[in-house]
Design a protein around this motif. Structure first.
Motif, PDB file in Angstrom:
ATOM      1  N   VAL B   7       0.425  -0.222  -8.263  1.00  0.00           N
ATOM      2  CA  VAL B   7      -0.133   0.993  -8.856  1.00  0.00           C
ATOM      3  C   VAL B   7       0.940   1.750  -9.644  1.00  0.00           C
ATOM      4  N   VAL B  11       0.284   2.842 -13.441  1.00  0.00           N
ATOM      5  CA  VAL B  11       0.239   4.260 -13.839  1.00  0.00           C
ATOM      6  C   VAL B  11       1.227   4.505 -14.979  1.00  0.00           C
ATOM      7  N   SER B  14      -0.245   2.959 -18.099  1.00  0.00           N
ATOM      8  CA  SER B  14      -1.378   3.710 -18.665  1.00  0.00           C
ATOM      9  C   SER B  14      -0.903   4.804 -19.617  1.00  0.00           C
ATOM     10  N   GLU B  23      -8.387  -2.736 -14.050  1.00  0.00           N
ATOM     11  CA  GLU B  23      -7.145  -2.032 -13.684  1.00  0.00           C
ATOM     12  C   GLU B  23      -7.432  -0.564 -13.381  1.00  0.00           C
ATOM     13  N   ARG B  24      -8.237   0.044 -14.249  1.00  0.00           N
ATOM     14  CA  ARG B  24      -8.556   1.469 -14.053  1.00  0.00           C
ATOM     15  C   ARG B  24      -9.226   1.702 -12.709  1.00  0.00           C
ATOM     16  N   VAL B  27      -6.745   1.251  -9.812  1.00  0.00           N
ATOM     17  CA  VAL B  27      -5.863   2.414  -9.673  1.00  0.00           C
ATOM     18  C   VAL B  27      -6.635   3.584  -9.066  1.00  0.00           C
ATOM     19  N   HIS B  30      -7.244   3.148  -5.380  1.00  0.00           N
ATOM     20  CA  HIS B  30      -6.002   3.307  -4.611  1.00  0.00           C
ATOM     21  C   HIS B  30      -5.608   4.781  -4.518  1.00  0.00           C
ATOM     22  N   CYS B  37       0.857   8.020  -3.832  1.00  0.00           N
ATOM     23  CA  CYS B  37       0.673   7.596  -5.222  1.00  0.00           C
ATOM     24  C   CYS B  37       0.071   8.703  -6.074  1.00  0.00           C
ATOM     25  N   GLN B  41       1.685   9.893  -9.448  1.00  0.00           N
ATOM     26  CA  GLN B  41       0.924  10.066 -10.684  1.00  0.00           C
ATOM     27  C   GLN B  41       1.176  11.460 -11.289  1.00  0.00           C
TER      28      GLN B  41
END
Lengths: 194, 93
Positions: B7, B11, B14, B23-24, B27, B30, B37, B41
């Protein structure tokens, strides 16, 4: 006040020289390169005067030109001193050690608080500058190109002749490195405000 | 299910390209369950504030001044070009 502003090239250096120099220096990390950026920017601006619509103010217009020149200079700089090759086998590199064997964080991350407040704080900027200075120059330049100058990823890849995967991996390591450094040298002292 | 390590890479990525649909979702799922995380972020999003701030005022990072020599050199280059081109400038002879 008329709706449009007029360009006054004779006064550019006096009015905006310091601003443009500092802006370029933040990304280029070298005074000589930042001086070149200011000169390239102002000369290009002289050529481009006809395209000035008067919508943006003079400084904003010049900054737009400066950003392109900063990308050009990073490219030139990287021709002379090519990028350190990054180990692509493992994108995590040294940051593998930030995680345990199950892929969870090996330590508790700090809460950095509200960005607007933090960015008013001198201690943040001292730490940020020191953390960037501690990184390999090219990595610091790439981070700043993306996050501050806002250069397009695809353009950066073309200019630097690197693959997108290579760029993303370098940016990941740059961000992880700054994150860790800021956490040690700045966020810690602020006390985690949960 | 993605782990924190994966992740952290996505991130960061992204911020440079659009993640794929899967993938989105990976993430998002998660982050829903992982406080650490979410902090990471927010730390990454923090970097997004630098641009506006430094464009308004680049001096918190670089307090340096253009040296008088550089200033003179640049001014001369500008003068030389202005008299060459004189494209719409104010004081063209």
């Amino acid at each position: 006040m008329s709706g449009t502003s007029k360009l006054e090239p004779a006064l550019w250096l006096e009015r905006y020289g310091t601003y443009l120099f500092r802006y370029a220096l933040n990304t280029l990390r070298d005074e000589r390169l930042a001086e070149d950026a200011v000169q390239d920017c102002l000369l290009a601006a002289l050529q481009a005067q006809a395209g000035y619509s008067g919508q943006a103010n003079e400084r904003t217009w010049l900054t737009g030109i400066l950003k392109h020149k900063i990308v050009d200079i990073v490219r030139r700089d990287s021709r002379e001193k090519p990028l350190e090759t990054v180990d692509m086998e493992n994108p995590y590199g040294e940051f593998e050690a930030s995680f345990d064997e199950t892929g969870h964080w090996g330590h508790v991350l700090a809460e950095w608080g509200n960005p607007e407040t933090a960015l008013e704080n001198r201690r943040f900027w001292q730490a940020f500058e020191a953390c960037l200075a501690a990184m390999p120059r090219r990595l610091a330049q790439l981070f700043m190109l993306r996050e501050v100058v806002g250069a397009d990823s695809e353009k950066v890849c073309q200019e630097m002749e690197i693959s997108p995967t290579n760029l993303w991996t370098m940016l990941y390591r740059g961000r992880m490195s700054l994150r860790r450094c800021l956490e040690r040298n700045w966020a810690d002292g602020e006390g985690a405000q949960c | 299910m993605l782990n924190c390590k994966e992740v952290s890479l996505l991130v960061s990525r992204s911020r440079d390209r659009r993640l794929s649909w899967s993938e989105r979702w990976g993430v998002r799922l998660h982050l829903w369950i992982c406080e650490q995380c979410r902090r990471y972020q927010r730390q990454m999003a923090f970097f997004g504030w630098l641009a506006r701030k430094l464009e308004a005022d680049p001096s918190p990072m670089a307090g340096a001044e253009l040296s008088p020599e550089a200033r003179e050199r640049i001014q001369k280059a500008i003068e030389a070009h202005r008299h060459d081109g004189c494209a719409g400038g104010g004081h063209c002879h």
